[in-house]
Design a protein around this motif. Structure first.
Motif: not given
Length: 152
Positions: A39-42, A98-101
């Protein structure tokens, strides 16, 4: 309302808030620590290891294990810093973004459902309440992370 009731409501709300992402993360062999890192890296491309450690407040050893898995499976990449070659900058790969989103959309839907019938003042009260749960000496830092510079 007694504090114990609020504690229990918070436990149940958190349980359900993370339940949908947990199911998807499990398909990849990931857990909540992976989710937080991703989450935070994205959200902040180019985040340094030190910055991520400061955000998550976990040990370097814990981060290294999770980060190694995310890098090996192609969700995050680590690049050498341009100004300081000792620095490692973290970026979500397209797959990682894409996964984080996907995970954020699940949680966004739950939050929007909960706020759908609330008055604008209630929405502001929820935001203030969540900020007040954060340690006072860290609130300004968190506000900058969440809302960006100049939006605190």
């Amino acid at each position: 309302m007694p504090a114990y009731d609020l504690i229990e409501l918070l436990f149940f709300a958190y349980r359900d808030f993370v339940s949908d992402p947990d199911r998807i993360l499990g398909e990849y062999g990931f857990g909540r620590a992976h989710h937080r890192v991703l989450h935070f890296v994205s959200r902040q491309p180019g985040l340094t290891i030190a910055e991520l450690l400061d955000i998550l407040r976990i040990t370097k050893q814990s981060l290294n294990r999770v980060l190694k898995e995310l890098i090996e499976k192609g969700f995050i990449e680590s690049r050498t810093g341009t100004a300081d070659r000792r620095q490692r900058l973290l970026f979500a790969t397209p797959q990682g973004h894409d996964l984080a989103l996907k995970l954020a959309k699940l949680q966004t839907r739950r939050i929007m459902r909960a706020l759908a019938d609330a008055e604008p003042a209630a929405k502001e009260a929820v935001s203030r309440y969540l900020l007040c749960l954060i340690d006072p000496d860290d609130r300004e830092h968190v506000k900058r992370l969440v809302f960006g510079p100049g939006k605190t």
